[in-house]
Design an enzyme around this catalytic site. Structure first.
Site, PDB file in Angstrom:
ATOM      1  N   LYS A 156      27.569 -68.041  79.523  1.00 35.34           N
ATOM      2  CA  LYS A 156      28.899 -68.096  79.944  1.00 35.34           C
ATOM      3  C   LYS A 156      29.390 -67.206  81.036  1.00 35.34           C
ATOM      4  CE  LYS A 156      31.947 -71.211  78.745  1.00 35.34           C
ATOM      5  NZ  LYS A 156      31.795 -72.389  78.534  1.00 35.34           N
TER       6      LYS A 156
ATOM      7  N   ASP B 112      34.453 -74.829  83.513  1.00 32.33           N
ATOM      8  CA  ASP B 112      35.021 -74.679  82.049  1.00 32.33           C
ATOM      9  C   ASP B 112      36.651 -74.600  82.443  1.00 32.33           C
ATOM     10  OD1 ASP B 112      34.684 -74.475  79.073  1.00 32.33           O
ATOM     11  OD2 ASP B 112      35.772 -72.650  79.362  1.00 32.33           O
TER      12      ASP B 112
HETATM   13  P1  NDP Z   1      41.189 -78.312  80.954  1.00 32.25           P
HETATM   14  O1  NDP Z   1      41.521 -77.084  81.541  1.00 32.25           O
HETATM   15  O2  NDP Z   1      41.030 -79.427  81.920  1.00 32.25           O
HETATM   16  O3  NDP Z   1      42.262 -78.892  80.013  1.00 32.25           O
HETATM   17  C1  NDP Z   1      42.731 -78.005  78.821  1.00 32.25           C
HETATM   18  C2  NDP Z   1      43.957 -78.961  78.219  1.00 32.25           C
HETATM   19  O4  NDP Z   1      44.146 -78.075  76.892  1.00 32.25           O
HETATM   20  C3  NDP Z   1      45.242 -78.695  79.173  1.00 32.25           C
HETATM   21  O5  NDP Z   1      45.949 -79.935  79.100  1.00 32.25           O
HETATM   22  C4  NDP Z   1      46.000 -77.467  78.341  1.00 32.25           C
HETATM   23  O6  NDP Z   1      47.336 -77.809  78.662  1.00 32.25           O
HETATM   24  C5  NDP Z   1      45.488 -77.842  77.165  1.00 32.25           C
HETATM   25  N1  NDP Z   1      45.848 -76.665  76.167  1.00 32.25           N
HETATM   26  C6  NDP Z   1      45.422 -75.404  76.231  1.00 32.25           C
HETATM   27  N2  NDP Z   1      45.844 -74.830  75.344  1.00 32.25           N
HETATM   28  C7  NDP Z   1      46.387 -75.544  74.314  1.00 32.25           C
HETATM   29  C8  NDP Z   1      47.127 -75.429  73.181  1.00 32.25           C
HETATM   30  N3  NDP Z   1      46.993 -74.227  72.517  1.00 32.25           N
HETATM   31  N4  NDP Z   1      47.550 -76.517  72.643  1.00 32.25           N
HETATM   32  C9  NDP Z   1      47.635 -77.662  73.128  1.00 32.25           C
HETATM   33  N5  NDP Z   1      46.966 -77.868  74.446  1.00 32.25           N
HETATM   34  C10 NDP Z   1      46.430 -76.814  74.769  1.00 32.25           C
HETATM   35  O7  NDP Z   1      40.086 -77.874  80.120  1.00 32.25           O
HETATM   36  P2  NDP Z   1      38.844 -78.745  79.730  1.00 32.25           P
HETATM   37  O8  NDP Z   1      39.319 -80.310  79.013  1.00 32.25           O
HETATM   38  O9  NDP Z   1      37.775 -79.013  80.443  1.00 32.25           O
HETATM   39  O10 NDP Z   1      38.228 -78.022  78.184  1.00 32.25           O
HETATM   40  C11 NDP Z   1      39.016 -78.141  77.092  1.00 32.25           C
HETATM   41  C12 NDP Z   1      38.157 -77.655  76.049  1.00 32.25           C
HETATM   42  O11 NDP Z   1      36.920 -78.054  76.054  1.00 32.25           O
HETATM   43  C13 NDP Z   1      37.669 -76.179  76.308  1.00 32.25           C
HETATM   44  O12 NDP Z   1      37.645 -75.497  74.855  1.00 32.25           O
HETATM   45  C14 NDP Z   1      36.293 -75.962  76.967  1.00 32.25           C
HETATM   46  O13 NDP Z   1      35.563 -74.775  76.555  1.00 32.25           O
HETATM   47  C15 NDP Z   1      35.759 -77.142  76.223  1.00 32.25           C
HETATM   48  N6  NDP Z   1      34.513 -77.905  76.759  1.00 32.25           N
HETATM   49  C16 NDP Z   1      34.761 -78.514  78.116  1.00 32.25           C
HETATM   50  C17 NDP Z   1      33.854 -79.233  78.914  1.00 32.25           C
HETATM   51  C18 NDP Z   1      33.926 -79.947  79.842  1.00 32.25           C
HETATM   52  O14 NDP Z   1      32.910 -80.544  80.544  1.00 32.25           O
HETATM   53  N7  NDP Z   1      35.215 -79.843  80.635  1.00 32.25           N
HETATM   54  C19 NDP Z   1      32.208 -79.110  77.993  1.00 32.25           C
HETATM   55  C20 NDP Z   1      32.451 -78.692  76.828  1.00 32.25           C
HETATM   56  C21 NDP Z   1      33.245 -78.037  76.302  1.00 32.25           C
HETATM   57  P3  NDP Z   1      47.997 -77.276  80.060  1.00 32.25           P
HETATM   58  O15 NDP Z   1      47.693 -78.429  80.874  1.00 32.25           O
HETATM   59  O16 NDP Z   1      49.530 -76.940  79.843  1.00 32.25           O
HETATM   60  O17 NDP Z   1      47.195 -75.906  80.699  1.00 32.25           O
END
Ligand code: NDP
Length: 448
Positions: free
Chosen positions: A128, A168
């Site tokens: 990571k 990520d």
């Molecule tokens: P993104 O950056 O695309 O999206 C994250 C989302 O979560 C955004 O909408 C963000 O809001 C929101 N968010 C962040 N903190 C909070 C909170 N405390 N409460 C509510 N919403 C929140 O990330 P991903 O979708 O790619 O990843 C999300 C999770 O999944 C992470 O933990 C990542 O490590 C995990 N993951 C991702 C993978 C992938 O392929 N993308 C693979 C495996 C795991 P805002 O828009 O306001 O910033």
């Protein structure tokens, strides 16, 4: 605390040597809980100091990243790559660009990645990386200069058979493109050393959808196995509105469910008619605020400013897809009160440990991210295969392989959980099944 003294020693040592790293310590604790079922049965685990070795990264790279902003001012960020374990293949894991990034978070994510990658059945080790750089509010040129400066430090340590980073939080196709461009320039080769690349230069189809789709394929297996049921007619609550959340919403709906709520850092939206997730995707592709923009088009949508309140909404299935520690014990109780039957992690460790304990004691079937969100890294592995073969598979071909991988991951977690007498404990199944392959490889490769 653990039945086995060996585990107590390991846990005490991890706490002593990493006193500030609470996220990493929590991840190790969660893993050691499962090891209590097997270390007593196999003395070689202790004899070969497998656990002492597995909790320490093989290598941590930490460096300064200096770059010029649009005003000509020099900016400085911290850069990291945690190369945690390469027993079963090259280090593989995402890069996170977010102001909250620190070594504890990256070690926790890298540690989880070891077992997640093992569960996919593909030959990938765990790693990571990332930076405390925040791409939000930066111009494309600033992001490019930052990515180039980052890669100028990191490229020595990457390679298709050494370390293959992916995306990520805060690291999407734009960042992958800039990083890959610089890697190619410095290394004079096009082996595709980053995954999540654009489709025109070696990216895999279905990578964008993979984690969200994979999550739903996994939940389909949970529904079938534990409830002899399907997604049809289910109410689903999904936290977050980023890549994972969006495509989980798309697939859950395609499979017959209704997504009634989504969220972002500023709060949640809730609609009995179902969320218009295509509009959510549009809002987020323009980096907008969910509530502000959604209400412009749908002014009557219920909403609230505390993201935790999303867990108070009645649902059959909850998919936490935002970030770590976003669902605590109180939230878990709310879910139970409202009849939730399944909680499946799309994010990495979004549920706090006492919430997970509560689920298992209150008949909510829970799946850990290392199993249910493995679809993203699985398709990254498929991207590596396509790059190595100089081939490009169709969307349908990759989607079919993704589904098969997720079904196999569920099967191996479930069968392992059954074998150790706890058929509903998918965390136990995931930890043991993921560990055994890595353990076997470490033992076979000697003391290195
Ligand atoms: P993104 O950056 O695309 O999206 C994250 C989302 O979560 C955004 O909408 C963000 O809001 C929101 N968010 C962040 N903190 C909070 C909170 N405390 N409460 C509510 N919403 C929140 O990330 P991903 O979708 O790619 O990843 C999300 C999770 O999944 C992470 O933990 C990542 O490590 C995990 N993951 C991702 C993978 C992938 O392929 N993308 C693979 C495996 C795991 P805002 O828009 O306001 O910033």
């Amino acid at each position: 605390m653990y039945k086995n003294e060996y585990l107590n020693r390991i846990y005490a040592s991890v706490k002593e040597k990493n006193p500030e790293q609470k996220e990493f310590i929590n991840a190790v604790k969660e893993f050691l809980d499962s090891m209590d079922y097997i270390v007593g049965l196999d003395p070689d685990i202790e004899k070969y100091s497998i656990l002492e070795r597995i909790v320490v990264p093989e290598r941590i790279l930490q460096f300064r990243i200096s770059w010029l902003d649009d005003n000509g001012k020099v900016q400085v960020n911290n850069g990291y790559r945690v190369q945690f374990n390469s027993a079963i293949g090259p280090y593989k894991g995402g890069m996170r660009f977010d102001p909250t990034v620190n070594l504890s978070i990256l070690k926790f994510l890298g540690f989880e990645q070891i077992f997640k990658n093992s569960l996919t059945g593909l030959p990938m080790g765990g790693g990571k990386g990332g930076s405390d750089f925040d791409p939000k509010g930066k111009s494309d040129n600033e992001v490019m200069r930052f990515c180039q400066a980052f890669m100028a430090e990191l490229y020595h340590f990457l390679g298709p058979d050494t370390d293959v980073p992916a995306g990520d939080l805060g690291f999407g196709a734009r960042e992958a493109g800039y990083m890959y461009g610089m890697y190619k320039k410095l290394n004079k080769e096009s082996s595709g050393v980053l995954t999540g690349k654009g489709l025109s230069y070696g990216g895999s189809k279905t990578r964008t959808e993979a984690t969200g789709y994979g999550l739903c394929y996994f939940v389909e297996e949970m529904l079938k196995t534990y409830y002899n049921d399907t997604f049809k007619g289910k109410r689903v609550v999904i936290s977050g509105s980023g890549n994972v959340a969006e495509y989980a919403a798309v697939k859950a709906t395609e499979l017959g469910a209704k997504v009634v709520a989504m969220s972002d850092r500023k709060g949640y939206i809730y609609s009995e008619d179902g969320i218009d997730f295509n509009y959510v995707i549009e809002i987020k592709s323009n980096r907008g605020s969910l509530i502000d923009e959604y209400l412009k088009k749908y002014p009557n949508t219920k909403h609230g400013s505390n993201p935790h309140d999303i867990w108070k909404i009645k649902c059959d299935i909850a998919l936490p897809c935002a970030t770590q520690n976003e669902l605590n014990l109180e939230d878990a109780k709310e879910l139970k009160k409202n009849g939730c039957k399944i909680v499946s992690e799309g994010a990495n460790m979004p549920c706090e440990l006492d919430a997970v304990k509560y689920f298992s004691e209150n008949d909510i079937i829970f799946s850990p991210g290392k199993a249910s969100n493995a679809g993203g890294v699985a398709v990254s592995g498929l991207e590596m295969s396509q790059n190595a073969m100089h081939l490009s598979w169709t969307f349908e071909e990759v989607d079919e392989k993704l589904k098969e991988i997720m079904q196999n991951i569920f099967k191996s977690c479930f069968e392992t959980a059954v074998k150790y007498g706890e058929p509903k404990n998918l965390s136990l199944g995931a930890n043991i099944a993921g560990f055994l392959k890595v353990y076997d490889a470490m033992k076979a490769q000697g003391v290195i």
